[in-house]
Scaffold this motif. Structure first.
Motif, short mmCIF file in Angstrom:
data_model
loop_
_atom_site.label_atom_id
_atom_site.label_comp_id
_atom_site.label_asym_id
_atom_site.label_seq_id
_atom_site.Cartn_x
_atom_site.Cartn_y
_atom_site.Cartn_z
N VAL A 46 -4.59 5.28 1.85
CA VAL A 46 -4.68 4.65 0.45
C VAL A 46 -4.48 5.58 -0.55
N PRO A 47 -5.28 6.81 -0.53
CA PRO A 47 -4.87 7.63 -1.54
C PRO A 47 -3.39 8.23 -1.56
N VAL A 48 -2.66 8.55 -0.64
CA VAL A 48 -1.34 8.80 -0.51
C VAL A 48 -0.48 7.79 -1.17
N GLY A 49 -0.74 6.50 -0.77
CA GLY A 49 -0.02 5.32 -1.30
C GLY A 49 -0.23 5.12 -2.95
N TYR A 50 -1.64 5.31 -3.38
CA TYR A 50 -1.67 5.28 -4.41
C TYR A 50 -1.16 6.32 -5.47
N LEU A 51 -0.86 7.57 -4.93
CA LEU A 51 -0.30 8.67 -5.37
C LEU A 51 1.07 8.37 -5.92
N ILE A 52 1.79 7.90 -4.82
CA ILE A 52 3.19 7.43 -4.71
C ILE A 52 3.30 6.45 -5.89
N GLY A 53 2.49 5.28 -5.74
CA GLY A 53 2.64 4.30 -6.46
C GLY A 53 2.51 4.55 -8.17
N HIS A 54 1.63 5.48 -8.42
CA HIS A 54 1.22 6.06 -9.66
C HIS A 54 2.17 6.77 -10.40
N THR A 55 2.58 7.84 -9.56
CA THR A 55 3.46 8.80 -10.11
C THR A 55 5.02 8.31 -9.92
N GLY A 56 5.23 7.47 -8.83
CA GLY A 56 6.82 7.42 -8.37
C GLY A 56 7.40 8.29 -7.65
N ARG A 57 6.70 9.34 -7.36
CA ARG A 57 7.45 10.49 -6.53
C ARG A 57 7.00 10.35 -4.94
N TYR A 111 1.17 1.54 -2.15
CA TYR A 111 2.07 1.69 -3.15
C TYR A 111 2.86 0.68 -3.69
N ALA A 112 3.18 -0.12 -3.06
CA ALA A 112 3.60 -1.51 -3.40
C ALA A 112 2.79 -2.32 -4.47
N GLY A 113 1.52 -2.37 -4.23
CA GLY A 113 0.79 -3.02 -4.95
C GLY A 113 0.71 -2.30 -6.45
N LEU A 114 0.96 -1.19 -6.50
CA LEU A 114 1.11 -0.51 -7.91
C LEU A 114 2.50 -0.71 -8.30
N GLU A 115 3.37 -0.73 -7.65
CA GLU A 115 4.71 -0.52 -8.21
C GLU A 115 5.07 -2.19 -8.79
N GLN A 116 4.34 -3.19 -8.30
CA GLN A 116 4.76 -4.60 -8.52
C GLN A 116 4.20 -4.83 -9.87
N ILE A 117 3.42 -3.92 -10.36
CA ILE A 117 2.49 -4.38 -11.82
C ILE A 117 3.63 -4.28 -12.79
N ASP A 118 3.65 -5.08 -13.74
CA ASP A 118 4.58 -5.01 -14.81
C ASP A 118 4.30 -3.77 -15.67
N ARG A 119 5.37 -2.92 -15.97
CA ARG A 119 5.24 -1.84 -16.66
C ARG A 119 4.80 -1.75 -18.13
#
Length: 248
Positions: A46-57, A111-119
């Motif tokens: 979860v922490p790794v996925g959130y880091l990826i989803g938030h930063t996009g890196r 990370y998909a949960g964060l990526e699907q949020i409308d920018r």
């Protein structure tokens, strides 16, 4: 049909409470292995996925690692880790195998949960002065939680099925009656234990389905506001010019 009835008779027989390892104890072991493995995997992914989803890196690396982990054969991974870590550390080897199998689904859900949020939602949060931590905690995590729970749900189903193999290295669980039944040619016992694994999987799936429904933010379930770009143009009243109004 007779075999199915025999399997049900085996499950509900009073002997299941007086066996060397009672059936409720085997079910408890199975659930313990499942939930502890998923909990450890969630603490890692979860922490790794959130880091990826938030930063996009690092998304490409995460996708590659998750895809490779999904392709690992469960039984082969368990036996490999037992040989590498040592036969005296079978529980540790099994838990590591279960965690490795659970991480990809949870990581993808995070990370998909964060990526699907409308920018535009993220931009609006920044526009009102939210910090990056506030955006993550108050905007991204609540909106991405349903997909994360979906990832945990998928991981739990995979692990609850894989834990059955732990009996091959003497760790118990519902795989033990299956192995014993195979040696004794007790097909009713094998089918009965397999049915219990299916029931556990269905119960876990139903539980996480309810949780996934409950964590959807209230503002999302209340109804989506129709996008002004997709809404039909409102018909404008046609008002004639004074000269045109005076005609006829």
């Amino acid at each position: 049909m007779n075999l199915f009835i025999d399997a049900l008779i085996w499950i509900f027989s009073p002997d299941r409470l007086t066996d060397t390892v009672p059936l409720p104890a085997l079910i408890g072991q199975h659930l313990f292995f499942t939930f502890l493995s998923v909990l450890i995997a969630a603490a890692i992914a979860v922490p790794v996925g959130y880091l990826i989803g938030h930063t996009g890196r690092g998304r490409e690396i995460a996708v590659g690692v998750a895809g490779a982990a999904r392709a690992l054969p469960s039984f082969g991974l368990i036996l490999l880790l037992v040989l590498v870590i040592g036969v005296t550390q079978k529980p540790l080897a099994s838990f590591i195998a279960f965690v490795i199998l659970a991480v990809p689904s949870i990581l993808a859900g995070a990370y998909a949960g964060l990526e699907q949020i409308d920018r535009r939602v993220i931009d609006a949060a920044r526009a009102v002065g939210m910090t990056e931590w506030q955006i993550l905690l108050k905007v991204e995590i609540p909106l991405g939680l349903p997909l994360l729970i979906g990832g945990v749900r998928s991981a739990a189903l995979q692990v609850v099925a894989t834990v059955t193999l732990a009996a091959y290295i003497g760790l118990g669980g519902l795989g033990l009656p299956i192995i014993q039944g195979l040696a004794l040619r007790r097909f009713d016992q094998m089918l009965g234990a397999a049915l219990l694994v299916v029931v556990l999987a269905l119960l876990i799936d139903g539980l996480f389905a309810i949780i996934q429904h409950l964590v959807v933010p209230r503002g999302v379930t209340a109804g989506r506001v129709t996008d002004v770009r997709s809404s039909p143009p409102r018909r404008r009243a046609v008002v004639g010019t004074p000269i045109e109004e005076g005609r006829g």
